[in-house]
Write an enzyme that holds these catalytic residues in place. Sequence first.
Site, PDB file in Angstrom:
ATOM      1  N   LYS A   7       9.667  12.454   0.415  1.00  0.00           N
ATOM      2  CA  LYS A   7       9.749  11.184   1.149  1.00  0.00           C
ATOM      3  C   LYS A   7      11.222  10.803   1.306  1.00  0.00           C
ATOM      4  O   LYS A   7      11.930  10.672   0.303  1.00  0.00           O
ATOM      5  CB  LYS A   7       9.002  10.124   0.332  1.00  0.00           C
ATOM      6  CG  LYS A   7       8.917   8.748   0.930  1.00  0.00           C
ATOM      7  CD  LYS A   7       7.906   7.941   0.088  1.00  0.00           C
ATOM      8  CE  LYS A   7       7.917   6.483   0.392  1.00  0.00           C
ATOM      9  NZ  LYS A   7       6.870   5.775  -0.409  1.00  0.00           N
ATOM     10  N   CYS A  65       4.646   0.754   7.128  1.00  0.00           N
ATOM     11  CA  CYS A  65       4.668  -0.304   6.133  1.00  0.00           C
ATOM     12  C   CYS A  65       5.545  -1.432   6.711  1.00  0.00           C
ATOM     13  O   CYS A  65       6.087  -1.275   7.810  1.00  0.00           O
ATOM     14  CB  CYS A  65       5.247   0.241   4.829  1.00  0.00           C
ATOM     15  SG  CYS A  65       4.959  -0.794   3.376  1.00  0.00           S
ATOM     16  N   LYS A  73       8.722  -3.220  -7.746  1.00  0.00           N
ATOM     17  CA  LYS A  73       9.053  -2.984  -9.170  1.00  0.00           C
ATOM     18  C   LYS A  73       9.072  -4.279  -9.978  1.00  0.00           C
ATOM     19  O   LYS A  73       8.898  -4.269 -11.179  1.00  0.00           O
ATOM     20  CB  LYS A  73      10.398  -2.237  -9.286  1.00  0.00           C
ATOM     21  CG  LYS A  73      11.583  -3.045  -8.792  1.00  0.00           C
ATOM     22  CD  LYS A  73      12.901  -2.284  -8.880  1.00  0.00           C
ATOM     23  CE  LYS A  73      13.189  -1.432  -7.689  1.00  0.00           C
ATOM     24  NZ  LYS A  73      13.193  -2.105  -6.364  1.00  0.00           N
ATOM     25  N   THR A  85       3.906   5.694  -3.174  1.00  0.00           N
ATOM     26  CA  THR A  85       4.961   5.564  -4.194  1.00  0.00           C
ATOM     27  C   THR A  85       5.958   4.433  -3.924  1.00  0.00           C
ATOM     28  O   THR A  85       6.190   4.056  -2.772  1.00  0.00           O
ATOM     29  CB  THR A  85       5.791   6.879  -4.270  1.00  0.00           C
ATOM     30  OG1 THR A  85       6.174   7.236  -2.937  1.00  0.00           O
ATOM     31  CG2 THR A  85       5.019   7.991  -4.923  1.00  0.00           C
ATOM     32  N   ARG A  86       6.539   3.955  -5.021  1.00  0.00           N
ATOM     33  CA  ARG A  86       7.682   3.041  -4.971  1.00  0.00           C
ATOM     34  C   ARG A  86       8.655   3.473  -6.066  1.00  0.00           C
ATOM     35  O   ARG A  86       8.236   4.000  -7.103  1.00  0.00           O
ATOM     36  CB  ARG A  86       7.270   1.594  -5.281  1.00  0.00           C
ATOM     37  CG  ARG A  86       6.316   0.965  -4.284  1.00  0.00           C
ATOM     38  CD  ARG A  86       6.964   0.709  -2.925  1.00  0.00           C
ATOM     39  NE  ARG A  86       6.103  -0.041  -2.028  1.00  0.00           N
ATOM     40  CZ  ARG A  86       5.149   0.491  -1.254  1.00  0.00           C
ATOM     41  NH1 ARG A  86       4.941   1.785  -1.256  1.00  0.00           N
ATOM     42  NH2 ARG A  86       4.422  -0.282  -0.466  1.00  0.00           N
ATOM     43  N   HIS A 146      16.249   2.395   5.083  1.00  0.00           N
ATOM     44  CA  HIS A 146      15.955   1.109   4.430  1.00  0.00           C
ATOM     45  C   HIS A 146      15.993  -0.039   5.454  1.00  0.00           C
ATOM     46  O   HIS A 146      16.543  -1.113   5.192  1.00  0.00           O
ATOM     47  CB  HIS A 146      16.968   0.899   3.304  1.00  0.00           C
ATOM     48  CG  HIS A 146      16.726  -0.333   2.473  1.00  0.00           C
ATOM     49  ND1 HIS A 146      15.487  -0.746   2.080  1.00  0.00           N
ATOM     50  CD2 HIS A 146      17.601  -1.247   1.970  1.00  0.00           C
ATOM     51  CE1 HIS A 146      15.591  -1.852   1.360  1.00  0.00           C
ATOM     52  NE2 HIS A 146      16.859  -2.182   1.291  1.00  0.00           N
ATOM     53  N   HIS A 161       0.836  -1.203   0.000  1.00  0.00           N
ATOM     54  CA  HIS A 161       0.000   0.000   0.000  1.00  0.00           C
ATOM     55  C   HIS A 161       0.873   1.257   0.000  1.00  0.00           C
ATOM     56  O   HIS A 161       2.096   1.178   0.159  1.00  0.00           O
ATOM     57  CB  HIS A 161      -0.884   0.011   1.255  1.00  0.00           C
ATOM     58  CG  HIS A 161      -0.078   0.065   2.514  1.00  0.00           C
ATOM     59  ND1 HIS A 161       0.509  -1.059   3.043  1.00  0.00           N
ATOM     60  CD2 HIS A 161       0.297   1.102   3.316  1.00  0.00           C
ATOM     61  CE1 HIS A 161       1.186  -0.721   4.131  1.00  0.00           C
ATOM     62  NE2 HIS A 161       1.080   0.595   4.310  1.00  0.00           N
TER      63      HIS A 161
HETATM   64  C1  LIG Z   1       8.112   1.588   3.056  1.00  0.00           C
HETATM   65  C2  LIG Z   1       8.371   0.676   1.902  1.00  0.00           C
HETATM   66  C3  LIG Z   1       9.034   1.159   0.783  1.00  0.00           C
HETATM   67  C4  LIG Z   1       9.293   0.321  -0.289  1.00  0.00           C
HETATM   68  N1  LIG Z   1       9.906   0.839  -1.382  1.00  0.00           N
HETATM   69  C5  LIG Z   1      10.064   0.073  -2.473  1.00  0.00           C
HETATM   70  C6  LIG Z   1      10.544   0.643  -3.660  1.00  0.00           C
HETATM   71  O1  LIG Z   1      10.834   1.848  -3.719  1.00  0.00           O
HETATM   72  N2  LIG Z   1      10.658  -0.148  -4.755  1.00  0.00           N
HETATM   73  C7  LIG Z   1      10.331  -1.461  -4.731  1.00  0.00           C
HETATM   74  O2  LIG Z   1      10.472  -2.109  -5.759  1.00  0.00           O
HETATM   75  N3  LIG Z   1       9.863  -2.039  -3.603  1.00  0.00           N
HETATM   76  C8  LIG Z   1       9.711  -1.298  -2.482  1.00  0.00           C
HETATM   77  N4  LIG Z   1       9.192  -1.837  -1.351  1.00  0.00           N
HETATM   78  C9  LIG Z   1       8.938  -3.282  -1.277  1.00  0.00           C
HETATM   79  C10 LIG Z   1       7.612  -3.709  -1.854  1.00  0.00           C
HETATM   80  O3  LIG Z   1       6.595  -2.790  -1.574  1.00  0.00           O
HETATM   81  C11 LIG Z   1       7.289  -5.116  -1.321  1.00  0.00           C
HETATM   82  O4  LIG Z   1       8.385  -5.963  -1.637  1.00  0.00           O
HETATM   83  C12 LIG Z   1       6.038  -5.689  -1.911  1.00  0.00           C
HETATM   84  O5  LIG Z   1       4.963  -4.803  -1.772  1.00  0.00           O
HETATM   85  C13 LIG Z   1       5.704  -7.025  -1.224  1.00  0.00           C
HETATM   86  O6  LIG Z   1       4.482  -7.494  -1.746  1.00  0.00           O
HETATM   87  P1  LIG Z   1       3.820  -8.832  -1.247  1.00  0.00           P
HETATM   88  O7  LIG Z   1       2.707  -9.086  -2.186  1.00  0.00           O
HETATM   89  O8  LIG Z   1       4.862  -9.863  -1.056  1.00  0.00           O
HETATM   90  O9  LIG Z   1       3.271  -8.515   0.234  1.00  0.00           O
HETATM   91  P2  LIG Z   1       1.923  -7.799   0.717  1.00  0.00           P
HETATM   92  O10 LIG Z   1       1.649  -6.595  -0.052  1.00  0.00           O
HETATM   93  O11 LIG Z   1       2.004  -7.636   2.184  1.00  0.00           O
HETATM   94  O12 LIG Z   1       0.792  -8.861   0.358  1.00  0.00           O
HETATM   95  C14 LIG Z   1       0.578 -10.012   1.113  1.00  0.00           C
HETATM   96  C15 LIG Z   1      -0.908 -10.145   1.308  1.00  0.00           C
HETATM   97  O13 LIG Z   1      -1.222 -11.416   1.866  1.00  0.00           O
HETATM   98  C16 LIG Z   1      -2.335 -11.262   2.699  1.00  0.00           C
HETATM   99  N5  LIG Z   1      -2.432 -12.404   3.602  1.00  0.00           N
HETATM  100  C17 LIG Z   1      -1.526 -12.764   4.536  1.00  0.00           C
HETATM  101  N6  LIG Z   1      -1.957 -13.844   5.230  1.00  0.00           N
HETATM  102  C18 LIG Z   1      -3.165 -14.190   4.705  1.00  0.00           C
HETATM  103  C19 LIG Z   1      -4.109 -15.200   5.009  1.00  0.00           C
HETATM  104  N7  LIG Z   1      -3.929 -16.080   6.017  1.00  0.00           N
HETATM  105  N8  LIG Z   1      -5.235 -15.260   4.264  1.00  0.00           N
HETATM  106  C20 LIG Z   1      -5.466 -14.377   3.254  1.00  0.00           C
HETATM  107  N9  LIG Z   1      -4.597 -13.366   2.951  1.00  0.00           N
HETATM  108  C21 LIG Z   1      -3.450 -13.267   3.663  1.00  0.00           C
HETATM  109  C22 LIG Z   1      -2.017  -9.953   3.400  1.00  0.00           C
HETATM  110  O14 LIG Z   1      -3.142  -9.386   4.029  1.00  0.00           O
HETATM  111  C23 LIG Z   1      -1.468  -9.108   2.280  1.00  0.00           C
HETATM  112  O15 LIG Z   1      -2.474  -8.357   1.634  1.00  0.00           O
HETATM  113  C24 LIG Z   1       8.922  -1.034  -0.241  1.00  0.00           C
HETATM  114  C25 LIG Z   1       8.258  -1.540   0.886  1.00  0.00           C
HETATM  115  C26 LIG Z   1       7.973  -0.695   1.950  1.00  0.00           C
HETATM  116  C27 LIG Z   1       7.274  -1.246   3.153  1.00  0.00           C
HETATM  117  O1  LIG Z   2      13.694  -0.887  -4.181  1.00  0.00           O
HETATM  118  C1  LIG Z   2      13.982   0.307  -4.232  1.00  0.00           C
HETATM  119  O2  LIG Z   2      14.357   0.839  -5.266  1.00  0.00           O
HETATM  120  C2  LIG Z   2      13.838   1.131  -2.986  1.00  0.00           C
HETATM  121  C3  LIG Z   2      14.987   2.016  -2.781  1.00  0.00           C
HETATM  122  C4  LIG Z   2      15.996   1.463  -1.892  1.00  0.00           C
HETATM  123  C5  LIG Z   2      15.397   0.975  -0.676  1.00  0.00           C
HETATM  124  C6  LIG Z   2      14.223   0.212  -0.867  1.00  0.00           C
HETATM  125  N1  LIG Z   2      13.522   0.308  -1.904  1.00  0.00           N
END
Ligand SMILES: Cc1cc2nc3c(=O)[nH]c(=O)nc-3n(C[C@H](O)[C@H](O)[C@H](O)COP(=O)(O)OP(=O)(O)OC[C@H]3O[C@@H](n4cnc5c(N)ncnc54)[C@H](O)[C@@H]3O)c2cc1C
Ligand SMILES: O=C(O)[C@@H]1CCCC=N1
Length: 385
Positions: A269, A316, A349, A50-51, A273, A47
């Site tokens: 922002k 997050c 990404k 931005t990323r 990290h 959520h």
């Molecule tokens: C602050 C922050 C900055 C970031 N910046 C970058 C960036 O600049 N560039 C980049 O590339 N990446 C970035 N990332 C990383 C990136 O956002 C994450 O790697 C990515 O969103 C992970 O996605 P996911 O689907 O694995 O996890 P999630 O988005 O957490 O999805 C997992 C889902 O599973 C659901 N779930 C869990 N257990 C159950 C269950 N028992 N039953 C049903 N549903 C369940 C959860 O509710 C959740 O919705 C950042 C992350 C953060 C926190």
């Molecule tokens: O994945 C990215 O690009 C960003 C920037 C560095 C730290 C985490 N996410």
Amino acid sequence: MASQDFDCIVIGSGIQGSFTAYHLAKKKKKTLLLEQFVLPHSRGSSHGQTRIIRKAYEEDFYVHMMEEAYHLWSQLESEAGVQFHRHAGVLVLGQEKGKAFQAFKKTAEQNHIPNVVLGPQEFSQQIPNMKLASGEGALLDTTAGILYADRALKAVQGVFQSLGGEIKDGEKVAGITPGSVVTVTTASGAYRAKSLVITAGAWANSLLSLVGLQLPLQVLKINVCYWKEKIPGTYSLANRFPCFIHLDSEGAENDIYGIPSNEYPGLMKVCYHSGSQTDPDERDRQTDRSDIAILSNYIARHLPGLETVPAVVESCMYTVTPDNNFILDRHPDHSNIVIGAGFSGHGFKFGPIVGKVLSELSVGQEPSYDLSPFRMQRFHHKSDL
Ligand SMILES: Cc1cc2nc3c(=O)[nH]c(=O)nc-3n(C[C@H](O)[C@H](O)[C@H](O)COP(=O)(O)OP(=O)(O)OC[C@H]3O[C@@H](n4cnc5c(N)ncnc54)[C@H](O)[C@@H]3O)c2cc1C
Ligand SMILES: O=C(O)[C@@H]1CCCC=N1
């Protein structure tokens, strides 16, 4: 309880699960995407506003994946009729002779990533409101930019549904029975499928315990900080200020990164990290703000046009592996259970590519990329598992 049959069930509708479901629907597979919370939600990792999207990486294998990821993101923009990608560039900053900076530079050169290396004088001329320490260098990845995360997530889920995919939100998975047909149970029903993909973010190990597996994952709460510009626009996207990643010589967990002011006008922002360990169900009980003190100090030294107290702090989570590389693999004992986990704070990404390879694994196709850096087996050798 009703029992319903699917080709594939995906657990977790973050960016990775949603893109997996999207690719499965494109393969004409009858797919169910299950999510524990009512959508949209802000309790996981996908959520927010931005990323960063970029090609600059230390490792060649990530660069190769990003080549295709850019095309797939742009394809999704066309399919959804929504724009969620903006060009900005990213400055990779660090000790010029340091290992990490040199690795970024070498990988950029070897892979012909469009980039500009800025010496100290060029840097102060072109980026006047940011200061580097002595001995530090800058590499500008001109391909990089910003993804509007909430918009992108909504778009991929919308296209999945338009392809006939089914999303059931507000349904927490409580049971998994492996077999040639996998049964998944929630409080509302039992669902059966030929294959299962688990993309549960910070809850990965809770889900994996239902199928006898545990991975070496650490869940960290991240304070997402926005800082006010003393003169509005100084660090804005409109004024072409780029994103940045400031590498720390002690290791990536001390890196600091920034995204130009745009989504919240007048606020830039800038985040650390890393964060403090948390239980994903108790995220807001984790109140450690020591990273914010580090960021204030950083801003005073490097970004003098920002105030040193954050104007907005959001939350997050990162789910981090010991080597910061993802886990994209099959269950060792149940080949029709596929796992995507440990995206270590940099997975957004790659969403279109992660979804592509997880969908390939789940239908028994040869994955489009060499998955050896992402196998869970790598941790056995280090007895981390
Ligand atoms: C602050 C922050 C900055 C970031 N910046 C970058 C960036 O600049 N560039 C980049 O590339 N990446 C970035 N990332 C990383 C990136 O956002 C994450 O790697 C990515 O969103 C992970 O996605 P996911 O689907 O694995 O996890 P999630 O988005 O957490 O999805 C997992 C889902 O599973 C659901 N779930 C869990 N257990 C159950 C269950 N028992 N039953 C049903 N549903 C369940 C959860 O509710 C959740 O919705 C950042 C992350 C953060 C926190
Ligand atoms: O994945 C990215 O690009 C960003 C920037 C560095 C730290 C985490 N996410």
